[in-house]
Design a protein around this motif. Sequence first.
Motif, short mmCIF file in Angstrom:
data_model
loop_
_atom_site.label_atom_id
_atom_site.label_comp_id
_atom_site.label_asym_id
_atom_site.label_seq_id
_atom_site.Cartn_x
_atom_site.Cartn_y
_atom_site.Cartn_z
N LEU A 117 -107.91 -18.14 53.01
CA LEU A 117 -106.71 -18.68 53.65
C LEU A 117 -106.95 -20.02 54.35
O LEU A 117 -106.05 -20.85 54.42
N LEU A 118 -108.16 -20.23 54.84
CA LEU A 118 -108.44 -21.45 55.62
C LEU A 118 -109.20 -22.51 54.83
O LEU A 118 -109.43 -23.61 55.35
N LYS A 119 -109.56 -22.21 53.60
CA LYS A 119 -110.41 -23.10 52.81
C LYS A 119 -109.83 -24.51 52.68
O LYS A 119 -110.55 -25.51 52.83
N ASN A 120 -108.54 -24.61 52.41
CA ASN A 120 -107.93 -25.92 52.13
C ASN A 120 -107.30 -26.57 53.36
O ASN A 120 -106.70 -27.65 53.25
N ARG A 121 -107.40 -25.93 54.51
CA ARG A 121 -106.86 -26.46 55.77
C ARG A 121 -105.36 -26.70 55.74
O ARG A 121 -104.84 -27.48 56.51
N ASP A 122 -104.65 -26.01 54.85
CA ASP A 122 -103.21 -26.22 54.77
C ASP A 122 -102.41 -24.99 55.20
O ASP A 122 -101.19 -24.99 55.15
N ILE A 123 -103.11 -23.94 55.65
CA ILE A 123 -102.45 -22.73 56.13
C ILE A 123 -102.91 -22.47 57.56
O ILE A 123 -104.10 -22.56 57.86
N ILE A 124 -101.96 -22.18 58.43
CA ILE A 124 -102.26 -21.88 59.84
C ILE A 124 -102.06 -20.38 60.06
O ILE A 124 -101.05 -19.80 59.61
N LEU A 125 -103.00 -19.76 60.75
CA LEU A 125 -102.95 -18.33 61.02
C LEU A 125 -102.57 -18.08 62.47
O LEU A 125 -103.22 -18.59 63.39
N VAL A 126 -101.51 -17.31 62.66
CA VAL A 126 -101.08 -16.89 64.00
C VAL A 126 -101.25 -15.38 64.07
O VAL A 126 -100.65 -14.63 63.30
N ALA A 144 -107.96 -22.12 63.97
CA ALA A 144 -108.16 -23.40 63.29
C ALA A 144 -109.21 -23.21 62.20
O ALA A 144 -109.98 -22.24 62.22
N PRO A 145 -109.28 -24.12 61.22
CA PRO A 145 -110.23 -23.95 60.11
C PRO A 145 -111.68 -23.80 60.54
O PRO A 145 -112.46 -23.11 59.89
N GLY A 146 -112.06 -24.40 61.65
CA GLY A 146 -113.43 -24.30 62.13
C GLY A 146 -113.82 -22.92 62.59
O GLY A 146 -114.99 -22.67 62.90
N HIS A 147 -112.88 -21.99 62.60
CA HIS A 147 -113.18 -20.61 63.00
C HIS A 147 -114.18 -19.97 62.03
O HIS A 147 -115.05 -19.20 62.46
N VAL A 148 -114.07 -20.30 60.74
CA VAL A 148 -114.94 -19.66 59.75
C VAL A 148 -115.68 -20.67 58.86
O VAL A 148 -116.41 -20.26 57.96
N PHE A 149 -115.44 -21.96 59.07
CA PHE A 149 -116.12 -22.99 58.29
C PHE A 149 -116.87 -23.92 59.23
O PHE A 149 -116.24 -24.69 59.97
#
Length: 204
Positions: free
Chosen positions: A159-168, A43-48
């Motif tokens: 990749l996570l800056k805009n919260r519109d990409i999910i990483l699996v 989730a975005p909170g992983h690095v922000f």
Amino acid sequence: MPSWESDDGIGQFLWLPASMRNGSLANNSEMRMPTHTGTHVDAPGHVFQHYFDAGFDVDTLDLDVLNGPSLLVDVPRDQNITAKTMESLQIPKGVQRVLFRTLNTDRQLMWKKEFDTSYVGFMKDGAQWLVDNTDIKLIGIDYLSVAAFDDLIPSHLVLLKNRDIILVEGLKLENVKPGLYSVHCLPLRLRGAEGSPIRCILIK
């Protein structure tokens, strides 16, 4: 199963503290492991930190993005995923979910307990190229991180800056041919968590 920066893998993560053999009324197991273990989602909170504080956890991830048509591509085996690599893959516009199979699968890294820093992942310029030139909203990759070890945080930030990409991350993609599939990924509803184990399946 590998664990981040560990030579010993995840070790024992499942116990049976209540056992019928030992007089309990039923068998009840306990499981304990990091949320970024095995196949998992970021989730975005992983690095922000500000996203973490704002509650953008795994429970807020869009299930419509995590489920639907996907493209499995083979990445050239002699390199990390750079801007040049991304351009060479010629992923069509409109494709929203892409699973990247790399040398990690050939080396069976997800089946080895020792963490390997030489795994293949995205370099920052490859991540930026993806953001700028594709419609991809779900990225899947075959080791514990979508980002190459040498560009770990910079690639995640892009990749996570805009919260519109999910990483699996941590997919097992051996014995699957490149092409179009329906992917179905369901994380646990862990409110407050920046990552979660996830079950992903491909249907042809």
